[in-house]
Design an enzyme around this catalytic site. Structure first.
Site, PDB file in Angstrom:
ATOM      1  N   ARG A  86      14.617  44.007  44.114  1.00 23.33           N
ATOM      2  CA  ARG A  86      13.769  44.586  43.084  1.00 23.33           C
ATOM      3  C   ARG A  86      12.439  43.836  43.090  1.00 23.33           C
ATOM      4  O   ARG A  86      12.289  42.846  43.809  1.00 23.33           O
ATOM      5  CB  ARG A  86      14.429  44.623  41.696  1.00 23.33           C
ATOM      6  CG  ARG A  86      15.369  43.532  41.344  1.00 23.33           C
ATOM      7  CD  ARG A  86      14.762  42.155  41.258  1.00 23.33           C
ATOM      8  NE  ARG A  86      13.621  42.110  40.375  1.00 23.33           N
ATOM      9  CZ  ARG A  86      12.689  41.188  40.380  1.00 23.33           C
ATOM     10  NH1 ARG A  86      12.716  40.198  41.278  1.00 23.33           N
ATOM     11  NH2 ARG A  86      11.675  41.201  39.553  1.00 23.33           N
TER      12      ARG A  86
ATOM     13  N   ARG B   7      13.483  54.664  42.792  1.00 21.29           N
ATOM     14  CA  ARG B   7      12.808  54.071  41.623  1.00 21.29           C
ATOM     15  C   ARG B   7      11.403  54.674  41.531  1.00 21.29           C
ATOM     16  O   ARG B   7      10.638  54.605  42.483  1.00 21.29           O
ATOM     17  CB  ARG B   7      12.737  52.535  41.754  1.00 21.29           C
ATOM     18  CG  ARG B   7      14.122  51.894  41.847  1.00 21.29           C
ATOM     19  CD  ARG B   7      14.080  50.432  41.492  1.00 21.29           C
ATOM     20  NE  ARG B   7      13.875  50.212  40.082  1.00 21.29           N
ATOM     21  CZ  ARG B   7      13.591  49.018  39.541  1.00 21.29           C
ATOM     22  NH1 ARG B   7      13.461  47.964  40.327  1.00 21.29           N
ATOM     23  NH2 ARG B   7      13.420  48.882  38.244  1.00 21.29           N
TER      24      ARG B   7
ATOM     25  N   GLN C 289      15.699  39.345  34.316  1.00 18.10           N
ATOM     26  CA  GLN C 289      15.023  38.850  35.525  1.00 18.10           C
ATOM     27  C   GLN C 289      14.401  37.473  35.277  1.00 18.10           C
ATOM     28  O   GLN C 289      14.251  36.682  36.204  1.00 18.10           O
ATOM     29  CB  GLN C 289      13.926  39.834  35.964  1.00 18.10           C
ATOM     30  CG  GLN C 289      14.438  41.123  36.562  1.00 18.10           C
ATOM     31  CD  GLN C 289      14.562  42.222  35.528  1.00 18.10           C
ATOM     32  OE1 GLN C 289      14.733  41.954  34.337  1.00 18.10           O
ATOM     33  NE2 GLN C 289      14.496  43.465  35.954  1.00 18.10           N
TER      34      GLN C 289
ATOM     35  N   ASP D 169       3.736  46.591  38.563  1.00 16.53           N
ATOM     36  CA  ASP D 169       4.389  47.618  39.384  1.00 16.53           C
ATOM     37  C   ASP D 169       3.418  48.712  39.783  1.00 16.53           C
ATOM     38  O   ASP D 169       3.622  49.409  40.774  1.00 16.53           O
ATOM     39  CB  ASP D 169       5.573  48.208  38.627  1.00 16.53           C
ATOM     40  CG  ASP D 169       6.688  47.176  38.560  1.00 16.53           C
ATOM     41  OD1 ASP D 169       6.652  46.331  37.651  1.00 16.53           O
ATOM     42  OD2 ASP D 169       7.551  47.188  39.460  1.00 16.53           O
TER      43      ASP D 169
HETATM   44  O1  MRU Z   1      12.857  46.278  37.465  1.00 18.36           O
HETATM   45  P1  MRU Z   1      12.248  45.239  38.358  1.00 18.36           P
HETATM   46  O2  MRU Z   1      12.985  43.943  38.333  1.00 18.36           O
HETATM   47  O3  MRU Z   1      12.034  45.772  39.755  1.00 18.36           O
HETATM   48  O4  MRU Z   1      10.820  44.978  37.740  1.00 18.36           O
HETATM   49  C1  MRU Z   1       9.989  44.036  38.355  1.00 18.36           C
HETATM   50  C2  MRU Z   1       8.734  43.794  37.632  1.00 18.36           C
HETATM   51  O5  MRU Z   1       8.415  44.433  36.652  1.00 18.36           O
HETATM   52  C3  MRU Z   1       7.795  42.792  38.238  1.00 18.36           C
HETATM   53  O6  MRU Z   1       7.085  42.113  37.264  1.00 18.36           O
HETATM   54  C4  MRU Z   1       6.796  43.536  39.145  1.00 18.36           C
HETATM   55  O7  MRU Z   1       7.489  44.331  40.081  1.00 18.36           O
HETATM   56  C5  MRU Z   1       5.885  42.644  39.854  1.00 18.36           C
HETATM   57  S1  MRU Z   1       6.705  41.843  41.170  1.00 18.36           S
HETATM   58  C6  MRU Z   1       5.673  40.927  42.099  1.00 18.36           C
END
Ligand code: MRU
Length: 362
Positions: free
Chosen positions: A63, A106, A211, A252
């Site tokens: 992720r 996603r 996370q 993202d």
């Molecule tokens: O749902 P996730 O764990 O994929 O979300 C990740 C995030 O929101 C991070 O902050 C984002 O991808 C930046 S990663 C360098």
């Protein structure tokens, strides 16, 4: 210890090997850290089928926006290897089917679409499947190498914004585990430390998937960076009591207007930072920018209710409760002090400064 499970071979390790990365192409397989097992077990999984890579992206085995961009590219490399087509038309049909399956995993992080498109462009230019397979694999490997190099450049650019003795708050995980290696927001933190400044980090736990506690706290502790974990509910307390000098998060998707999409809760952290006069920074590569969409085009991923109704498999909410579980939110540009990229730092007003990053400015 090595053992097999459906779709993947699992390799147990006791620590992150510096030469092994979050996601890697190795001997015609895709190897990644299984992030669902952290911080309790460090397990590497190995995939040979692009459909299993798609499942890994969907189920958060891998992720983080840049990491899923490269994983999508590696998924297409597996699809190219697995295609039995002898002519280009059938080969491209196989590739398109794989692209669709990987893309649908996603919806919010734009890096996934970006990574898939970059590989598809190589495939579409191919003259014969044998040659094109090789080119697709080479391109995916190149993307992984570039990711690390970009993160290190971003880290250098961002480190200039941080001072000796800063305490830096971060949300979610925008670290090595969210990229191929080094990280975006945590890459800036790493580079700041490497520049000789003494810094401390406050990591939010980042409910509901954790996370922050499972990944950011694990990663920073592993690398010997001073980190304290707080519940998401202690963001206001920490800022009001002078515990935070600056905030940095990843992204993202970033629109040309400077609207930033990141892990759910980022907006609250940014609002709180504004209230307390604390600079709020975003670090992301240019591949995270979506220069075409407006906020109404962006799909916010909604995840399953069980992420909210239980903790570690134990129920913490009544049966049949209604749940709203968005995975991302949008932080408006007026809350952001700067967006750090490999091409430099964009400052408000973002429409102009972002254009300049892409070499389109005056
Ligand atoms: O749902 P996730 O764990 O994929 O979300 C990740 C995030 O929101 C991070 O902050 C984002 O991808 C930046 S990663 C360098």
């Amino acid at each position: 210890m090595v053992y097999s499970t459906v779709g993947a071979t699992k390799i147990m390790e006791t620590r992150i090997h510096p030469s092994l990365r979050t996601v890697e192409w190795k001997d015609n397989t895709v190897v990644m850290v299984d992030q669902t097992k952290l911080p309790n077990e460090l397990v590497y999984v190995k995939y040979t089928d692009y459909k299993d890579v798609a499942e890994a992206i969907r189920n958060l085995v891998v992720r983080g926006a840049p990491a899923i961009g490269v994983s999508g590219a590696f998924g297409l490399a597996l699809a190219a290897l697995g295609s039995k087509a002898s002519g280009m038309e059938d080969f491209l049909k196989d590739m398109e089917q794989a692209r669709k399956i990987l893309f649908e995993t996603r919806p919010t992080a734009v890096n996934l679409a970006w990574g898939l498109e970059r590989i598809m462009n190589v495939a579409r230019m191919g003259k014969d499947p044998v040659e094109t397979r090789k080119k697709v694999i080479e391109e995916a490997k190149k993307m992984a190498e570039e990711d690390i190099e970009i993160n290190m450049r971003m880290g250098k650019n961002g480190s200039q914004l941080f001072s000796d003795n800063d305490t830096i708050m971060t949300h979610c995980n925008a670290g090595a585990l969210a990229t191929v290696a080094y990280g975006t927001a945590l890459g800036v933190i790493r580079a700041t430390k490497e520049s000789g400044k003494k810094i401390r980090v406050i990591a939010t736990e980042t409910r509901p998937v954790m996370q922050g506690s499972r990944l950011t706290a694990f990663e920073l502790k592993h690398d010997g960076i001073d980190v304290s974990l707080i519940p998401d509910t202690a963001v206001g307390y920490s800022m009001a009591n002078g515990l935070v000098s600056k905030v940095i998060v990843g992204a993202d998707r970033i629109l040309r207007t400077g609207h930033v999409y990141n892990k759910i809760g980022t907006y609250q952290v940014a609002l709180m930072a504004k209230q307390h006069g604390i600079p709020f920074y975003v670090a992301a590569p240019l591949s995270t920018f979506d220069m075409k969409s407006t906020p109404k085009d962006v799909v916010i991923e909604q995840r399953k209710a069980s992420e909210v109704t239980g903790v570690a498999g134990r129920k913490t909410a009544p049966d049949d409760i209604n749940v709203i579980n968005p995975a991302f939110d949008m932080t408006p540009p007026e809350l952001i002090a700067g967006i750090i990229t490999e091409a430099g730092v964009a400052r408000p007003p973002f429409e102009e400064s972002i254009k300049k990053l892409f070499g389109q400015g005056p």
